[in-house]
Design an enzyme around this catalytic site. Structure first.
Site, PDB file in Angstrom:
ATOM      1  CB  SER A   1      -0.958   0.020   1.193  1.00 42.84           C
ATOM      2  OG  SER A   1      -2.033  -0.862   0.966  1.00 42.84           O
TER       3      SER A   1
ATOM      4  CE  LYS B   1      -4.624   1.859  -0.651  1.00 43.47           C
ATOM      5  NZ  LYS B   1      -4.076   0.529  -0.340  1.00 43.47           N
TER       6      LYS B   1
ATOM      7  CB  SER C   1      -4.591   1.487   3.797  1.00 46.11           C
ATOM      8  OG  SER C   1      -3.720   0.931   2.845  1.00 46.11           O
TER       9      SER C   1
END
Length: 381
Positions: free
Chosen positions: A81, A84, A136
């Site tokens: 993640s 991101k 997230s």
């Protein structure tokens, strides 16, 4: 026939003899020669950085771009993640934060971590960015990608942004960071992308928010930031952590003290990295301005240079870079996970393999040309 065939076969022979590539070999790694090492790269004359179980990390001064210490900085790993961060850096300038969005069923049904989007609710783009960077949310990542036009367009935009930032180790295949073959980043790139994000006030606001009210089909509920250091570390600005079973733990974060900002990125950690990141941040603040940097976080490319050939980072399997004066380089114990297969090839095996393939193609084309010539010479019945 032969005059037309020779240039093609010559090209194939040329490609075979150069290892199957038609471009120049990589030059100096992005950020400096020492950053080509897969081991620990640290300054001399000050205490060494604290030990970390992370396979790769970078400690840098976000204000000056100076890399203070690194370990396997250009090793390519699954980012989870932390990718991101690139999604946010790419899309924040493109999307009106006050635009209202009703997410698709596809977005709401994304696997993995989610903020809990509903196709029955309407959200502002800024709500989706908070969900992306605080909770997230993989559902928020897909909703933002679709708001940008389509998933395909967003992936193209993200990879173009990575090239603009000179994050050449990064290949984005998903907006969420969910594992996908071919996806990669590096500790250097995560620090580079985070530094670009920190220059954007909206990005800083999303990553530093501890709790926020989030829209629901009926009313609101509270979401909380997954970055534990926002509560634990004095001056913590935020950024992003990530985890998948294949990628293991990853993190990129920044803190500001005394008007200076230090960024730390780690990749492929077994977990429980919060104390280690704290120690790396403390070390960064203690040595900044007191020692020569081991490398540099480069600036984005100007628009005029985006179409030109770009400098590449160290190639997989490249030897450790030699140390510059004032820089200590420790060899790595093993190569990056995504580079293992490539690093097992030697120059001779690459050349032999290319010669076999190239030679076979060359012979096949010559034989084809000979057959066509003979066929043309036969009388028609």
């Amino acid at each position: 026939m032969w005059t037309k065939l020779v240039p093609v076969t010559a090209l194939i022979a040329s490609v075979a003899l150069t290892g199957g590539t038609a471009h120049a070999e990589p030059t100096t790694p992005i950020g400096g020669e020492a950053l080509g090492s897969r081991g620990l790269v640290a300054p001399t004359g000050v205490r060494k950085p604290p030990k970390s179980k992370a396979t790769a990390y970078v400690v840098a001064d976000a204000d000056t771009g100076e890399v203070l210490a690194a370990k396997d900085p250009h090793g390519r790993y699954l980012p989870a993640s932390t990718l991101k961060t690139l999604t946010a850096v790419t899309l924040i300038p493109k999307l009106d934060k006050n635009r209202k969005v009703r997410p698709s069923h596809n977005a709401c049904n994304q696997e993995g971590s989610a903020v809990g989007l509903s196709p029955k609710a309407t959200y502002k783009v800024e709500d989706l960015f908070r969900a992306l960077m605080m909770s997230s949310g993989n559902d928020a990542a897909m909703a933002l990608a679709e708001t940008n036009g389509s998933l395909a367009k967003t992936m193209s935009d993200m990879n173009a942004e990575a090239k603009r930032l000179q994050a050449n180790d990064t290949v984005a295949k998903t907006p969420s960071g969910l594992d996908k073959p071919g996806q990669s980043s590096s500790a250097y790139d995560l620090a580079l992308i985070a530094r670009a994000g920190l220059a954007n006030p909206d990005f800083r606001q999303y990553i530093s928010t501890k709790t926020a009210r989030f829209p629901a089909p009926k009313g609101y509920y509270e979401i909380s930031n997954h970055n534990k250091l926002l509560w634990r570390y004095d001056g913590m600005v935020g950024v992003k952590n990530g985890w998948t079973s294949k990628a293991q733990a990853s993190f990129v974060g920044a803190a500001t003290r005394g008007g200076h900002t230090i960024v730390v990125s780690i990749m492929r950690h077994e977990g429980g990295f919060w104390d280690e990141v704290t120690q790396l941040l403390d070390w960064g603040f203690s040595v900044r301005g007191r020692t020569a940097p081991v490398g540099r976080l480069v600036d984005p490319l100007p628009a005029s240079a985006l179409a030109a050939p770009q400098q590449q980072s160290a190639a997989p399997g490249a030897p450790n870079a030699s140390a510059s004066p004032g820089v200590s380089v420790t060899p790595a114990a093993q190569p990056p996970l995504l580079d293992t297969a490539a690093s097992k090839q030697t120059d001779s095996t690459r050349t032999v393999g290319s010669l076999v393939i190239g030679g076979g193609l060359l012979f096949g084309l010559i034989w084809l040309g000979y057959g066509i010539r003979r066929k043309r010479g036969r009388p028609r019945l």
